[in-house]
Design a protein around this motif. Structure first.
Motif, short mmCIF file in Angstrom:
data_model
loop_
_atom_site.label_atom_id
_atom_site.label_comp_id
_atom_site.label_asym_id
_atom_site.label_seq_id
_atom_site.Cartn_x
_atom_site.Cartn_y
_atom_site.Cartn_z
N PRO A 1 0.81 -1.23 0.00
CA PRO A 1 0.00 0.00 0.00
C PRO A 1 0.84 1.28 0.00
O PRO A 1 0.42 2.30 -0.53
CB PRO A 1 -0.82 -0.12 1.29
CG PRO A 1 -0.89 -1.59 1.56
CD PRO A 1 0.45 -2.12 1.12
N HIS A 2 2.03 1.21 0.61
CA HIS A 2 2.89 2.40 0.68
C HIS A 2 3.77 2.57 -0.56
O HIS A 2 4.30 3.65 -0.80
CB HIS A 2 3.77 2.32 1.92
CG HIS A 2 3.01 2.14 3.19
ND1 HIS A 2 2.30 3.16 3.80
CD2 HIS A 2 2.82 1.04 3.98
CE1 HIS A 2 1.71 2.71 4.89
NE2 HIS A 2 2.01 1.43 5.03
N MET A 3 3.92 1.49 -1.33
CA MET A 3 4.88 1.49 -2.41
C MET A 3 4.24 1.49 -3.80
O MET A 3 4.89 1.84 -4.79
CB MET A 3 5.79 0.26 -2.26
CG MET A 3 7.04 0.27 -3.10
SD MET A 3 8.22 -1.02 -2.60
CE MET A 3 7.30 -2.52 -2.93
N ILE A 4 2.97 1.14 -3.88
CA ILE A 4 2.35 0.89 -5.17
C ILE A 4 2.38 2.09 -6.10
O ILE A 4 2.61 1.97 -7.31
CB ILE A 4 0.89 0.39 -4.98
CG1 ILE A 4 0.28 -0.03 -6.32
CG2 ILE A 4 0.04 1.43 -4.29
CD1 ILE A 4 0.96 -1.20 -6.94
N ASP A 5 2.19 3.30 -5.56
CA ASP A 5 2.18 4.50 -6.41
C ASP A 5 3.53 4.73 -7.07
O ASP A 5 3.60 5.31 -8.17
CB ASP A 5 1.78 5.73 -5.59
CG ASP A 5 0.31 5.70 -5.19
OD1 ASP A 5 -0.46 4.94 -5.81
OD2 ASP A 5 -0.06 6.44 -4.25
N ASP A 6 4.60 4.31 -6.41
CA ASP A 6 5.94 4.45 -7.00
C ASP A 6 6.28 3.31 -7.94
O ASP A 6 7.10 3.47 -8.84
CB ASP A 6 7.00 4.52 -5.88
CG ASP A 6 6.85 5.76 -5.01
OD1 ASP A 6 6.56 6.83 -5.57
OD2 ASP A 6 7.02 5.65 -3.78
N VAL A 7 5.65 2.16 -7.73
CA VAL A 7 5.96 0.98 -8.54
C VAL A 7 5.29 1.06 -9.91
O VAL A 7 5.90 0.73 -10.94
CB VAL A 7 5.51 -0.31 -7.82
CG1 VAL A 7 5.59 -1.51 -8.75
CG2 VAL A 7 6.39 -0.56 -6.60
N VAL A 8 4.03 1.51 -9.96
CA VAL A 8 3.26 1.49 -11.20
C VAL A 8 3.98 2.18 -12.36
O VAL A 8 4.07 1.62 -13.46
CB VAL A 8 1.85 2.09 -10.98
CG1 VAL A 8 1.13 2.25 -12.32
CG2 VAL A 8 1.04 1.18 -10.06
#
Length: 374
Positions: free
Chosen positions: A345-352
């Motif tokens: 949840p904390h990393m998904i915005d940077d991963v996409v």
């Protein structure tokens, strides 16, 4: 540990230990905001000391000392527990024995050694214990003590194990700065109390190739008394190598790279029949590119449903990238899902943004993609 016990024995300090009745001091619970668990652990520790008949707690770890010396009195009052326990560090007791003429280090056959002292934040700035460790060092024959430029209240931090976990390169730079101070004054060894400081400084010395050895004070002093203890550093360093590789893997960049090794499984795991649809769209030029604005909306919803299906493959890929002892590998199937649940949840915005183009390349069957289109 064992070395501090030997020191106290040699200095003639009368003490006992709690054995299995002793819990962690609960520093991790306190800093994590687990107030109830911290209070429960603290109360159990206080009661165990009272039951032993002791009125003083001696610690080797500066963080444990900080809990007993500063945190426990405040929290005991908060929860209504009587607290009449004195906290001391082992270096204070040995220093007192030396000053009273009740203990001295015998002559030894050590090679003359120049050492400096690292004031750990918890034992120094927090608890104000500066001179006892220095008194102990200066009392050892064949040892020359030199002071770093920044010492006592002005001592520089080791770089912090927490920084080492979050920003390894930054931690190494800070650790190098501290170690170079010791080299500049001619020290061959840096002595320290805090296990976290020791670890961080050893990692920094290794990464930055700083020609100085980091040694635990009790281990060093006990060796001067003729005791020989196993060196834990090789095993600790081996464990850290695994941990460091996992930290790197769990960054947005590292995780995106990991996902790039399992596109077939990821596409197949998409819910609602989206996998076949995505493969079909990959055959129509421009379609996947048009959908790009939707990916930041879709992936945060889809990945939590996809992770359980791809977990066996992910564990396999992690094992290929991060060699680890069997006892660590055996824990991964239980640990990895929980890690992903907490981290994603904390990393998904940077991963996409990092996985969008590689995924399109895979689905389009372009050369250079990390998977093979089916």
């Amino acid at each position: 540990g064992m070395a501090s016990v030997r020191l106290l024995d040699e200095a003639g300090v009368d003490f006992t230990y709690l054995g299995e009745k002793e819990n962690c001091c609960a520093t991790p619970m306190l800093v994590a905001g687990k107030w109830e668990l911290f209070a429960e652990t603290m109360k159990a520790n206080i009661q165990a000391v009272k039951d032993s008949g002791a009125d003083t707690v001696v610690s080797s770890c500066p963080a444990c000392d900080m809990m007993w010396r500063h945190a426990y009195p405040v929290w005991a009052e908060k929860v209504g527990v009587e607290y009449d326990i004195t906290a001391k560090h082992y270096s204070e007791l040995v220093s007192e024995k030396i000053a009273a003429g009740e203990f001295q280090f015998p002559d030894n056959d050590m090679q003359p050694t120049t050492v400096s002292w690292h004031d750990s934040c918890h034992i120094g700035r927090v608890s104000g214990v500066y001179e006892p460790p220095r008194d102990l060092i200066k009392a050892i024959p064949n040892v020359e003590f030199v002071e770093m430029t920044h010492h006592h209240q002005e001592a520089h931090c080791c770089g912090s194990v927490l920084t080492l976990i979050k920003e390894p390169d930054v931690a190494a730079d800070i650790g190098e700065t501290r170690l170079n101070e010791a080299v500049a004054v001619g020290a061959e060894k840096v002595l320290a109390l805090c296990p976290c400081c020791q670890f961080q400084l050893r990692v920094s010395a290794d990464k930055k190739e700083v020609p100085v050895e980091v040694v635990d004070l009790a281990h060093f002093a006990s060796a001067a008394l003729g005791y020989d203890f196993p060196d834990p550093n090789p095993e600790v360093q081996a464990q850290w190598a695994v941990f460091e590789a996992m930290i790197e893997l769990m960054t947005p960049e590292g995780f995106a790279d990991l996902m790039g090794t399992m596109w077939p499984e990821l596409i197949d795991s998409m819910p609602y029949g989206m996998g076949p649809m995505m493969r079909f769209m990959g055959k129509i030029p421009g379609t996947l590119e048009v959908m790009k604005p939707m990916y930041p909306i879709l992936f945060p919803r889809l990945l939590p449903m996809m992770m359980p299906k791809v977990m066996p493959t992910m564990l396999e890929r992690v094992g290929e990238r991060v060699p680890m002892p069997d006892y660590m590998a055996e824990q991964m199937p239980d640990m990895m899902p929980e890690v992903m649940d907490n981290l994603m949840p904390h990393m998904i915005d940077d991963v996409v943004p990092l996985i969008t183009d590689p995924m399109i390349d895979y689905l389009r069957g372009r050369n250079g993609s990390n998977g093979n289109a089916n």
